[in-house]
Design a protein around this motif. Structure first.
Motif, mmCIF file in Angstrom:
data_model
loop_
_atom_site.group_PDB
_atom_site.id
_atom_site.type_symbol
_atom_site.label_atom_id
_atom_site.label_comp_id
_atom_site.label_asym_id
_atom_site.label_seq_id
_atom_site.Cartn_x
_atom_site.Cartn_y
_atom_site.Cartn_z
ATOM 1 N N ALA A 53 0.826 -1.203 0.000
ATOM 2 C CA ALA A 53 0.000 0.000 0.000
ATOM 3 C C ALA A 53 0.866 1.261 0.000
ATOM 4 N N ALA A 54 1.890 1.293 0.889
ATOM 5 C CA ALA A 54 2.712 2.483 1.004
ATOM 6 C C ALA A 54 3.487 2.805 -0.266
ATOM 7 N N PRO A 55 4.192 1.879 -0.859
ATOM 8 C CA PRO A 55 4.898 2.194 -2.109
ATOM 9 C C PRO A 55 3.954 2.624 -3.211
ATOM 10 N N GLY A 56 2.808 2.043 -3.257
ATOM 11 C CA GLY A 56 1.860 2.435 -4.291
ATOM 12 C C GLY A 56 1.360 3.854 -4.095
ATOM 13 N N ASP A 59 4.186 6.304 -5.086
ATOM 14 C CA ASP A 59 4.313 6.304 -6.549
ATOM 15 C C ASP A 59 3.182 7.077 -7.198
ATOM 16 N N GLN A 60 1.982 6.958 -6.614
ATOM 17 C CA GLN A 60 0.840 7.663 -7.184
ATOM 18 C C GLN A 60 1.018 9.179 -7.074
ATOM 19 N N ILE A 61 1.545 9.629 -5.892
ATOM 20 C CA ILE A 61 1.776 11.070 -5.700
ATOM 21 C C ILE A 61 2.806 11.575 -6.690
ATOM 22 N N LEU A 62 3.920 10.835 -6.825
ATOM 23 C CA LEU A 62 4.950 11.252 -7.779
ATOM 24 C C LEU A 62 4.422 11.253 -9.198
ATOM 25 N N LEU A 69 10.054 15.175 -12.368
ATOM 26 C CA LEU A 69 10.707 14.864 -11.096
ATOM 27 C C LEU A 69 11.963 15.695 -10.880
ATOM 28 N N TRP A 70 12.652 16.052 -11.936
ATOM 29 C CA TRP A 70 13.867 16.831 -11.746
ATOM 30 C C TRP A 70 13.581 18.210 -11.166
ATOM 31 N N VAL A 71 12.391 18.743 -11.417
ATOM 32 C CA VAL A 71 12.013 20.023 -10.816
ATOM 33 C C VAL A 71 11.883 19.868 -9.309
ATOM 34 N N LEU A 72 11.282 18.764 -8.869
ATOM 35 C CA LEU A 72 11.151 18.500 -7.436
ATOM 36 C C LEU A 72 12.521 18.383 -6.781
#
Length: 430
Positions: A53-56, A59-62, A69-72
Motif C-alpha cells: 500500500a505504502a509504495p503504491g 508512486d501515485q503522488i509522484l 521529477l527533476w524540478v522536485l
C-alpha cells in the motif's frame, strides 16, 4: 491415502454427484474444509495488500505531480542550500557578537587600568592638563573678538565660530547657539542664530553694548554656548568669562579659548514659558496660545506666586493691543492653555512685535513682573527663530519653550512708545 486427499475426493464427488445424495456428515465436512481453507488465504491477501500500500501511494503522488521529477529535486536542493546559508549566517553573527563582547570587556579592563594609574602619569607634564585633571570633560572651544571704542563708549563682542563642541543629542550632535551678556549689570542679553546638527558652527555675528570706561573696568563679558531644544530646557555646553579689567584695548582682541563648566552661582533663573504661534496670511490672523510656564520665581512670602501672563502686540514699536490670561493661585508651574487672536494684515506682520510677560498678582499691592520675552523681526536667538518658523509655516501652530528675561533686559532692547489706536485691527479672545 492421506486425510487431505480423502477430503478432496469427497468434495469432488459431492459436487459431481457421482455417489448420489450427500449425507449430513459429508455436508458438515465440506463446510469445515471450506472455512478452514479460506482463512489462511484471506490473511495472506491482507498481508500482501498492506505491504504494497505504502509504495503504491508514494508512486501515485509522484506520478500525479504537474511537473517533472527533476524540478522536485531542484526545489529540494535549493531549500537545502537556503537552510545551509541561514545556518552559516547565524554562526557568523554569533561569532561577531562574541568578538564584540570580548573587545568591550578588554576596553573595560583598559579603562580600569587607566583609572588605577596615577594622575601625573596620565595627564603628562602640561600645566593646563594638570590644572583641569584627567577627568575633565572636553566641552569644545570658541573663537571670539572684543573691540572697545572709547569715543562712542561701545563694546563690540564678536562670536566667530566654535569647534569640537560636546555632543548633547542622542544622534551624536548638537544644535548650538551662543548667549552673550555683560555681568554684573546684564542690561542686555544677545543670542546668535541656532545652527542645526553640528559640532563646529560658524556664527560670524557681532553684538554692541553701551559701556562706559569706568563700568568696563568692573565688568565681565560672558559667552555661553547652549544646545537648543524646542520642547525642553536648553542644555548649556560650556561658557567663557573674560575679565574686561585686564584687557588691552589698544588693539582688537581675537582668540580661541576652551569652554569651561558654567558657574553654579549664575544669576537667578526666572523660569521658562511655552507658547504657540500660528499665522494665517490669507485671513491676516495671528493666534497666540499661552500653554504653560515652569520654575517661575517665588514672589510671595510662602514661597509661591499667583502668576498670570500678559500678551501685548506693538506695531512700529508703539503699544497697540494686549490681553491677559486668568490668574493661577499659589503655583510656580502654572498651566494656562489659553488662546488669543489678533487681526494682523500680511503687510504689517514684519512691523509687529509680540511681547509676552509673566506677572505675579497681588490683591493689595502692585503686581510685580516675573519675567519677559519679545518676538518679532528685531528679536534675536530663539525668539527670532520661533517667529521665523511661524512665518515659514503658515496656518500651522508652532510651539516652543523660551527662557524668561528680566523686564529691564527686554525694555532696553525693545523700547516701546505710547499706545497707538488702530480701529481697523481688532483683537479678540477665543
Amino acid at each position: 491415502m492421506s486425510i487431505g486427499s480423502r477430503y478432496v475426493i469427497d468434495i469432488t464427488r459431492a459436487v459431481d454427484g457421482t455417489n448420489g445424495p450427500k449425507t449430513s456428515r459429508q455436508n458438515a465436512a465440506m463446510i469445515n474444509i471450506t472455512s478452514t481453507a479460506s482463512t489462511p488465504l484471506t490473511s495472506v491477501t491482507q498481508n500482501s495488500s498492506n505491504s504494497t500500500a505504502a509504495p503504491g501511494f508514494i508512486d501515485q503522488i509522484l506520478h500525479d505531480l504537474p511537473f517533472p521529477l527533476w524540478v522536485l529535486y531542484a526545489i529540494l536542493a535549493a531549500g537545502g542550500l537556503v537552510i545551509l546559508v541561514v545556518i552559516c549566517l547565524c554562526i557568523c553573527c554569533y561569532c561577531k557578537r562574541k568578538k564584540s563582547r570580548k573587545k568591550k570587556k578588554q576596553h573595560q579592563l583598559e579603562l580600569k587600568g587607566l583609572e588605577a594609574a596615577s594622575g601625573a602619569a596620565l595627564v603628562g607634564s602640561g600645566s593646563d592638563d594638570n590644572r583641569y585633571g584627567s577627568n575633565q570633560k572636553k566641552r569644545g572651544k570658541l573663537l571670539y573678538s572684543l573691540d572697545y571704542q572709547a569715543t562712542k563708549t561701545e563694546l563690540t563682542v564678536g562670536i566667530k565660530q566654535a569647534a569640537e563642541l560636546m555632543a548633547m543629542d542622542l544622534g551624536g550632535s548638537s544644535d548650538p547657539y551662543v548667549k552673550v551678556y555683560i555681568s554684573p549689570s546684564r542690561t542686555k542679553t544677545y543670542e546668535t542664530k541656532v545652527h542645526r546638527n553640528t559640532l563646529k558652527p560658524l556664527f560670524n555675528e557681532h553684538f554692541t553694548f553701551q559701556v562706559t570706561r569706568s563700568v568696563l573696568a568692573a565688568s565681565v563679558v560672558v559667552m555661553q554656548v547652549f544646545d537648543f531644544d524646542r520642547f525642553s530646557k536648553h542644555d548649556i555646553i560650556g561658557e567663557l568669562r573674560v575679565d574686561l579689567s585686564s584687557v588691552d584695548w589698544n588693539h582688537v582682541i581675537e582668540e580661541w579659548q576652551d569652554l569651561s563648566d558654567p558657574l553654579k552661582c549664575e544669576p537667578e533663573d526666572l523660569g521658562e514659558i511655552c507658547i504657540s504661534l500660528r499665522y494665517v496670511p490669507a485671513g491676516g490672523r495671528l493666534t497666540v496660545v499661552v500653554l504653560e510656564a515652569r520654575n517661575l520665581k517665588s514672589m510671595d512670602l510662602g514661597g509661591s506666586s499667583d502668576p498670570y501672563v500678559k500678551v501685548q502686540l506693538a506695531l512700529d514699536k508703539k503699544k497697540w493691543k494686549k490681553k491677559k490670561t486668568s490668574i493661577k493661585k499659589k503655583t510656580l508651574n502654572p498651566y494656562f492653555n489659553e488662546s488669543f487672536s489678533f487681526d494682523v494684515p500680511f503687510d504689517h506682520i514684519q512691523r509687529v512685535h509680540l511681547v509676552v510677560s509673566v506677572w505675579d498678582h497681588d490683591a493689595v499691592s502692585r503686581n510685580d513682573t516675573m519675567g519677559k520675552i519679545f518676538l518679532g523681526s528685531d528679536a534675536s536667538g530663539n525668539q527670532l527663530m520661533h517667529w521665523a518658523d511661524m512665518l515659514a509655516n503658515p496656518r500651522r501652530p508652532v510651539g516652543q519653550w523660551h527662557t524668561l528675561l528680566t523686564a529691564e533686559q527686554v525694555n532696553s532692547t525693545l523700547v516701546l512708545k505710547k499706545k497707538l489706536a488702530l480701529p481697523k485691527m481688532i483683537s479678540r479672545q477665543r
